[in-house]
Scaffold this motif. Sequence first.
Motif, PDB file in Angstrom:
ATOM      1  N   PHE A  26      49.086 -51.231 -60.144  1.00 45.43           N
ATOM      2  CA  PHE A  26      47.934 -52.137 -60.146  1.00 45.43           C
ATOM      3  C   PHE A  26      48.343 -53.582 -59.819  1.00 45.43           C
ATOM      4  N   ASN A  27      49.625 -53.790 -59.502  1.00 47.52           N
ATOM      5  CA  ASN A  27      50.150 -55.144 -59.177  1.00 47.52           C
ATOM      6  C   ASN A  27      49.911 -56.152 -60.287  1.00 47.52           C
ATOM      7  N   ILE A  28      49.996 -55.689 -61.499  1.00 46.52           N
ATOM      8  CA  ILE A  28      49.662 -56.551 -62.636  1.00 46.52           C
ATOM      9  C   ILE A  28      50.915 -57.046 -63.359  1.00 46.52           C
ATOM     10  N   LEU A  29      52.082 -56.448 -63.054  1.00 48.59           N
ATOM     11  CA  LEU A  29      53.297 -56.811 -63.791  1.00 48.59           C
ATOM     12  C   LEU A  29      53.917 -58.087 -63.227  1.00 48.59           C
ATOM     13  N   SER A  30      54.199 -59.033 -64.132  1.00 49.93           N
ATOM     14  CA  SER A  30      54.832 -60.300 -63.722  1.00 49.93           C
ATOM     15  C   SER A  30      55.304 -61.019 -64.976  1.00 49.93           C
ATOM     16  N   GLY A  31      55.875 -62.203 -64.778  1.00 43.04           N
ATOM     17  CA  GLY A  31      56.278 -63.032 -65.909  1.00 43.04           C
ATOM     18  C   GLY A  31      55.098 -63.530 -66.735  1.00 43.04           C
ATOM     19  N   ASP A  32      53.877 -63.371 -66.208  1.00 49.01           N
ATOM     20  CA  ASP A  32      52.683 -63.775 -66.953  1.00 49.01           C
ATOM     21  C   ASP A  32      52.113 -62.636 -67.787  1.00 49.01           C
ATOM     22  N   PHE A  33      52.789 -61.481 -67.769  1.00 48.08           N
ATOM     23  CA  PHE A  33      52.286 -60.310 -68.516  1.00 48.08           C
ATOM     24  C   PHE A  33      53.057 -60.198 -69.831  1.00 48.08           C
ATOM     25  N   LEU A  34      52.308 -60.158 -70.921  1.00 46.60           N
ATOM     26  CA  LEU A  34      52.928 -60.003 -72.243  1.00 46.60           C
ATOM     27  C   LEU A  34      52.498 -58.661 -72.824  1.00 46.60           C
ATOM     28  N   ALA A  35      53.467 -57.780 -73.052  1.00 47.44           N
ATOM     29  CA  ALA A  35      53.198 -56.425 -73.538  1.00 47.44           C
ATOM     30  C   ALA A  35      53.516 -56.352 -75.032  1.00 47.44           C
ATOM     31  N   ALA A  36      52.482 -56.088 -75.839  1.00 43.63           N
ATOM     32  CA  ALA A  36      52.694 -56.005 -77.288  1.00 43.63           C
ATOM     33  C   ALA A  36      53.149 -54.608 -77.674  1.00 43.63           C
ATOM     34  N   HIS A  37      54.092 -54.530 -78.555  1.00 44.88           N
ATOM     35  CA  HIS A  37      54.650 -53.304 -79.158  1.00 44.88           C
ATOM     36  C   HIS A  37      55.808 -52.690 -78.357  1.00 44.88           C
ATOM     37  N   CYS A  38      55.497 -52.027 -77.217  1.00 51.21           N
ATOM     38  CA  CYS A  38      56.559 -51.425 -76.387  1.00 51.21           C
ATOM     39  C   CYS A  38      57.519 -50.564 -77.214  1.00 51.21           C
ATOM     40  N   ILE A  39      56.955 -49.645 -77.989  1.00 56.69           N
ATOM     41  CA  ILE A  39      57.773 -48.816 -78.880  1.00 56.69           C
ATOM     42  C   ILE A  39      58.281 -47.566 -78.166  1.00 56.69           C
ATOM     43  N   HIS A  40      57.352 -46.843 -77.526  1.00 56.58           N
ATOM     44  CA  HIS A  40      57.709 -45.537 -76.970  1.00 56.58           C
ATOM     45  C   HIS A  40      57.907 -45.654 -75.454  1.00 56.58           C
ATOM     46  N   LEU A  41      59.094 -46.088 -75.068  1.00 55.10           N
ATOM     47  CA  LEU A  41      59.395 -46.341 -73.655  1.00 55.10           C
ATOM     48  C   LEU A  41      60.609 -45.533 -73.228  1.00 55.10           C
ATOM     49  N   ASN A  42      60.750 -45.338 -71.921  1.00 55.37           N
ATOM     50  CA  ASN A  42      61.973 -44.711 -71.409  1.00 55.37           C
ATOM     51  C   ASN A  42      62.765 -45.730 -70.567  1.00 55.37           C
ATOM     52  N   GLN A  43      63.853 -45.265 -69.979  1.00 60.46           N
ATOM     53  CA  GLN A  43      64.739 -46.162 -69.240  1.00 60.46           C
ATOM     54  C   GLN A  43      64.029 -46.817 -68.052  1.00 60.46           C
ATOM     55  N   VAL A  44      63.167 -46.046 -67.373  1.00 55.49           N
ATOM     56  CA  VAL A  44      62.428 -46.601 -66.224  1.00 55.49           C
ATOM     57  C   VAL A  44      61.553 -47.766 -66.689  1.00 55.49           C
ATOM     58  N   ASP A  45      60.902 -47.587 -67.852  1.00 48.25           N
ATOM     59  CA  ASP A  45      60.068 -48.656 -68.406  1.00 48.25           C
ATOM     60  C   ASP A  45      60.884 -49.928 -68.614  1.00 48.25           C
ATOM     61  N   LEU A  46      62.047 -49.767 -69.256  1.00 43.33           N
ATOM     62  CA  LEU A  46      62.880 -50.942 -69.539  1.00 43.33           C
ATOM     63  C   LEU A  46      63.327 -51.622 -68.248  1.00 43.33           C
ATOM     64  N   ASP A  47      63.681 -50.815 -67.250  1.00 41.04           N
ATOM     65  CA  ASP A  47      64.096 -51.396 -65.963  1.00 41.04           C
ATOM     66  C   ASP A  47      62.952 -52.185 -65.320  1.00 41.04           C
ATOM     67  N   LEU A  48      61.739 -51.648 -65.429  1.00 44.36           N
ATOM     68  CA  LEU A  48      60.591 -52.338 -64.809  1.00 44.36           C
ATOM     69  C   LEU A  48      60.214 -53.607 -65.575  1.00 44.36           C
ATOM     70  N   ILE A  49      60.303 -53.561 -66.897  1.00 43.85           N
ATOM     71  CA  ILE A  49      60.038 -54.768 -67.706  1.00 43.85           C
ATOM     72  C   ILE A  49      60.993 -55.869 -67.256  1.00 43.85           C
ATOM     73  N   HIS A  50      62.256 -55.487 -67.078  1.00 42.94           N
ATOM     74  CA  HIS A  50      63.274 -56.442 -66.661  1.00 42.94           C
ATOM     75  C   HIS A  50      63.016 -56.920 -65.233  1.00 42.94           C
ATOM     76  N   LYS A  51      62.741 -55.973 -64.349  1.00 40.25           N
ATOM     77  CA  LYS A  51      62.535 -56.305 -62.937  1.00 40.25           C
ATOM     78  C   LYS A  51      61.398 -57.312 -62.741  1.00 40.25           C
ATOM     79  N   TYR A  52      60.290 -57.117 -63.466  1.00 40.35           N
ATOM     80  CA  TYR A  52      59.125 -57.990 -63.288  1.00 40.35           C
ATOM     81  C   TYR A  52      59.097 -59.163 -64.267  1.00 40.35           C
TER      82      TYR A  52
END
Length: 445
Positions: free
Chosen positions: A248-274
Amino acid sequence: MIIKNGWIVVDYIRNYRDGAVVIEDDKIVDVGPTEDVLRRHSGSGHDVIDARDKIVIPGLVNSHTHISMTLLRGYADDLPLQEWLEKWIWPFEANLTGEDIELGALLGALESIRFGTTTVYSMYHYHPGHNEASGLIKAGLRGVIGIAIFHWSRDKNIKMFWDAMGRWHGRDGLIKVSLGPHAPYTVDPETWMRLPEILNEANERYGDRGRVIISSHIAEDWRENELIRDKFNVDIPGGSIFRYLEKFNILSGDFLAAHCIHLNQVDLDLIHKYSVGVAHNPVANLKLGMGFADTPKMLEKGIRVSLGTDGPASNNTLDMFETMKFAALINKPIKRDPSVTPANIVFRMATEYGALNLGYNDLGILKPGYKADVVILDRRKPHLTPVYDIYSHLVYAARSMDVETVIINGRIVYDGGFVNTSLDDVISRVENRVYELLEKVGKGD
Ligand SMILES: [Zn+2]
């Protein structure tokens, strides 16, 4: 104003055992050893606060809450999430007026200030005249209000967002408005698709009054991906919610994700990437039995993890000192390593990272040019004696009630009493109103 002779905690590394801070208008203009600062500002006519035996810190940033839910504090506890929401919280909330939301926010603002928090992010329902922003302003608290967006009320919510931007964004130098898509299981793909354009337009039109961010609840419950698949008939590629959101082109430094408990490695890589920010809410996560985020792994990757209390109905306080201690402790047994999430890093999460995650680049550190949000604690206490490491003290030993003075935007809002409003009056109004609301939902006795 000059605060002198205090133990000045500039940020998570630098501190002066005998230091001073100079505030002019809403900004910090000088920080350093008391002697040097006084020499630079001698005869300047500033008001002086003597902070001998005090600790002076940047105000804490609560990066995720629903502050008006103070009205529901302790109303229903120890229940499964869906039962809690459907049988208790939502029927109560259906009766709340704009005035109620303002009153709940005012009460939460007084609690926050009393506990040394100077900025909150709060997502809730919006009414144009009376709402969370008006409640925060009455107490003098800095805040980012998230206009909640659900797919079933999307058009109305987006209209409300623009109304809030026009009326409240930048108000009194204290308030920002943000987009608050509630969660991927309550926001459909079509709605997500529209949000990047709205965020861009908001920043183009109103960004000069403060960066506009977007925040959402992500991966709080381990059943969420299944729920999203069933509800919207969509694919969550590789079980990664961030891979799903990425399209959805919504991920950026302006996106704040609350909780982020149940994630996998791809999730962590994308959080870091964006460069997405994460708001970690250890107390509420434990209380609702949700699990908790792997913050050591996130911090190791360089992800900005900030701290939040979540709503006072699921915590049940807005106490960021308690949250810091939980954040420091929670992952140590899991990792079987007491060196993870050390005290000074947790302090950084509660200050500098909180500010950055809310889109402020001049907040959360006691530094010239930064906003003057300053908290003074009394350390002449049995439980704060002796002092070896100031960060260890702030995270493991200090109590929120050690806060003595709170300055927000260069103005004293608490100095043993609240400057802008009467606590007695607010408590009476809340007690009377809650009694009426309980009658309405048939839980009067
Ligand atoms: Zn929440």
